[in-house]
Write a protein that holds these residues in place. Structure first.
Motif, PDB file in Angstrom:
ATOM      1  N   LEU A 147       0.825  -1.208   0.000  1.00  0.00           N
ATOM      2  CA  LEU A 147       0.000   0.000   0.000  1.00  0.00           C
ATOM      3  C   LEU A 147       0.861   1.261   0.000  1.00  0.00           C
ATOM      4  CD1 LEU A 147      -2.899   1.040   0.054  1.00  0.00           C
ATOM      5  CD2 LEU A 147      -2.824   0.889   2.552  1.00  0.00           C
ATOM      6  N   TYR A 148       2.001   1.227   0.702  1.00  0.00           N
ATOM      7  CA  TYR A 148       2.910   2.374   0.754  1.00  0.00           C
ATOM      8  C   TYR A 148       3.353   2.792  -0.644  1.00  0.00           C
ATOM      9  CZ  TYR A 148       7.281   4.935   1.486  1.00  0.00           C
ATOM     10  OH  TYR A 148       8.287   5.865   1.450  1.00  0.00           O
ATOM     11  N   GLU A 149       3.584   1.817  -1.520  1.00  0.00           N
ATOM     12  CA  GLU A 149       4.071   2.095  -2.874  1.00  0.00           C
ATOM     13  C   GLU A 149       2.961   2.476  -3.840  1.00  0.00           C
ATOM     14  OE1 GLU A 149       7.885  -0.881  -3.045  1.00  0.00           O
ATOM     15  OE2 GLU A 149       5.884  -1.772  -3.099  1.00  0.00           O
ATOM     16  N   ASP A 198      -0.454   3.777  -2.800  1.00  0.00           N
ATOM     17  CA  ASP A 198      -1.325   4.872  -2.363  1.00  0.00           C
ATOM     18  C   ASP A 198      -0.825   5.389  -1.017  1.00  0.00           C
ATOM     19  OD1 ASP A 198      -3.318   6.617  -1.594  1.00  0.00           O
ATOM     20  OD2 ASP A 198      -4.966   5.264  -2.120  1.00  0.00           O
ATOM     21  N   GLU A 199       0.043   6.383  -1.073  1.00  0.00           N
ATOM     22  CA  GLU A 199       0.690   6.893   0.133  1.00  0.00           C
ATOM     23  C   GLU A 199      -0.316   7.430   1.143  1.00  0.00           C
ATOM     24  OE1 GLU A 199       3.438  10.503   0.271  1.00  0.00           O
ATOM     25  OE2 GLU A 199       4.787   8.822  -0.102  1.00  0.00           O
ATOM     26  N   THR A 200      -1.352   8.111   0.679  1.00  0.00           N
ATOM     27  CA  THR A 200      -2.345   8.682   1.589  1.00  0.00           C
ATOM     28  C   THR A 200      -3.114   7.587   2.318  1.00  0.00           C
ATOM     29  OG1 THR A 200      -2.552  10.618   0.174  1.00  0.00           O
ATOM     30  CG2 THR A 200      -4.319  10.246   1.749  1.00  0.00           C
ATOM     31  N   ALA A 201      -3.532   6.562   1.594  1.00  0.00           N
ATOM     32  CA  ALA A 201      -4.231   5.444   2.233  1.00  0.00           C
ATOM     33  C   ALA A 201      -3.311   4.742   3.220  1.00  0.00           C
ATOM     34  CB  ALA A 201      -4.730   4.468   1.171  1.00  0.00           C
ATOM     35  N   TRP A 202      -2.038   4.611   2.885  1.00  0.00           N
ATOM     36  CA  TRP A 202      -1.068   3.986   3.779  1.00  0.00           C
ATOM     37  C   TRP A 202      -0.941   4.801   5.069  1.00  0.00           C
ATOM     38  CZ3 TRP A 202       3.748   6.047   5.234  1.00  0.00           C
ATOM     39  CH2 TRP A 202       4.538   5.185   5.996  1.00  0.00           C
ATOM     40  N   LEU A 203      -0.850   6.134   4.947  1.00  0.00           N
ATOM     41  CA  LEU A 203      -0.745   6.990   6.128  1.00  0.00           C
ATOM     42  C   LEU A 203      -1.974   6.846   7.024  1.00  0.00           C
ATOM     43  CD1 LEU A 203       0.806  10.210   4.599  1.00  0.00           C
ATOM     44  CD2 LEU A 203       1.820   8.765   6.373  1.00  0.00           C
ATOM     45  N   GLU A 204      -3.145   6.786   6.413  1.00  0.00           N
ATOM     46  CA  GLU A 204      -4.372   6.587   7.183  1.00  0.00           C
ATOM     47  C   GLU A 204      -4.324   5.256   7.932  1.00  0.00           C
ATOM     48  OE1 GLU A 204      -8.570   8.319   5.848  1.00  0.00           O
ATOM     49  OE2 GLU A 204      -7.548   7.191   4.282  1.00  0.00           O
ATOM     50  N   LYS A 205      -3.889   4.221   7.218  1.00  0.00           N
ATOM     51  CA  LYS A 205      -3.852   2.876   7.800  1.00  0.00           C
ATOM     52  C   LYS A 205      -2.904   2.804   8.984  1.00  0.00           C
ATOM     53  CE  LYS A 205      -2.824  -1.919   6.757  1.00  0.00           C
ATOM     54  NZ  LYS A 205      -2.319  -2.865   5.774  1.00  0.00           N
ATOM     55  N   PRO A 215       2.335  -0.667  13.322  1.00  0.00           N
ATOM     56  CA  PRO A 215       2.666   0.151  12.141  1.00  0.00           C
ATOM     57  C   PRO A 215       3.836  -0.393  11.323  1.00  0.00           C
ATOM     58  CG  PRO A 215       2.347   1.541  14.046  1.00  0.00           C
ATOM     59  CD  PRO A 215       2.363   0.120  14.542  1.00  0.00           C
ATOM     60  N   ASP A 216       3.890   0.052  10.099  1.00  0.00           N
ATOM     61  CA  ASP A 216       4.922  -0.320   9.127  1.00  0.00           C
ATOM     62  C   ASP A 216       6.118   0.609   9.341  1.00  0.00           C
ATOM     63  OD1 ASP A 216       6.418  -0.867   6.909  1.00  0.00           O
ATOM     64  OD2 ASP A 216       4.877  -0.329   5.460  1.00  0.00           O
ATOM     65  N   TYR A 217       6.963   0.286  10.331  1.00  0.00           N
ATOM     66  CA  TYR A 217       8.055   1.185  10.714  1.00  0.00           C
ATOM     67  C   TYR A 217       9.108   1.356   9.622  1.00  0.00           C
ATOM     68  CZ  TYR A 217       6.164   1.341  15.402  1.00  0.00           C
ATOM     69  OH  TYR A 217       5.351   1.558  16.473  1.00  0.00           O
ATOM     70  N   LYS A 218       9.338   0.328   8.833  1.00  0.00           N
ATOM     71  CA  LYS A 218      10.333   0.436   7.766  1.00  0.00           C
ATOM     72  C   LYS A 218       9.949   1.557   6.797  1.00  0.00           C
ATOM     73  CE  LYS A 218      12.338  -1.937   3.853  1.00  0.00           C
ATOM     74  NZ  LYS A 218      11.660  -2.022   2.602  1.00  0.00           N
ATOM     75  N   HIS A 219       8.719   1.525   6.326  1.00  0.00           N
ATOM     76  CA  HIS A 219       8.273   2.543   5.374  1.00  0.00           C
ATOM     77  C   HIS A 219       8.020   3.881   6.061  1.00  0.00           C
ATOM     78  CE1 HIS A 219       7.148  -1.021   2.758  1.00  0.00           C
ATOM     79  NE2 HIS A 219       8.060  -0.351   2.082  1.00  0.00           N
ATOM     80  N   LEU A 220       7.627   3.858   7.327  1.00  0.00           N
ATOM     81  CA  LEU A 220       7.419   5.112   8.052  1.00  0.00           C
ATOM     82  C   LEU A 220       8.734   5.883   8.164  1.00  0.00           C
ATOM     83  CD1 LEU A 220       5.582   7.018   9.609  1.00  0.00           C
ATOM     84  CD2 LEU A 220       5.991   5.629  11.655  1.00  0.00           C
ATOM     85  N   GLY A 221       9.820   5.174   8.478  1.00  0.00           N
ATOM     86  CA  GLY A 221      11.125   5.829   8.549  1.00  0.00           C
ATOM     87  C   GLY A 221      11.537   6.404   7.209  1.00  0.00           C
ATOM     88  N   GLU A 222      11.302   5.664   6.134  1.00  0.00           N
ATOM     89  CA  GLU A 222      11.614   6.133   4.782  1.00  0.00           C
ATOM     90  C   GLU A 222      10.785   7.369   4.438  1.00  0.00           C
ATOM     91  OE1 GLU A 222      10.765   4.275   0.424  1.00  0.00           O
ATOM     92  OE2 GLU A 222      11.669   2.912   1.886  1.00  0.00           O
TER      93      GLU A 222
END
Length: 92
Positions: free
Chosen positions: A6-8, A10-17, A30-37
């Motif tokens: 989802l991060y790749e 739809d970034e907005t939907a990923w942030l909501e999730k 939470p998806d810490y790997k992608h959150l840090g990126e």
């Protein structure tokens, strides 16, 4: 075929999730790997914006100072090396 997360896609939907478990204090989900990126991307974007704004604001001031001193024979002035430091830390 690579399955996109989802991060790749739809970034907005990923942030909501990822914001929901954080808001509910469920910190293990939470998806810490992608959150840090994502946060690092925001930091770099903001640094570039500050550099752009600083350059935009200071260039006329520096040109005005040079005009009062004369500049070269064509009315140009050179910005001293290192006057502006790029977001990456290198002098421009």
């Amino acid at each position: 075929m690579k399955r996109l997360c989802l991060y790749e896609t739809d970034e907005t939907a990923w942030l909501e999730k990822i914001s929901k478990p954080i808001d509910e204090r469920r910190y293990g989900e939470p998806d810490y790997k992608h959150l840090g990126e994502y946060l690092l991307d925001i930091v770099n974007r903001d640094r570039r914006e500050v550099f752009r704004r600083r350059t935009t604001l200071l260039t006329p001031v520096l040109q005005g100072q040079e005009a009062s001193r004369g500049g070269d024979r064509f009315g140009r002035r050179a910005v001293p090396r290192g006057m502006f430091v790029h977001a990456g830390g290198s002098a421009v």
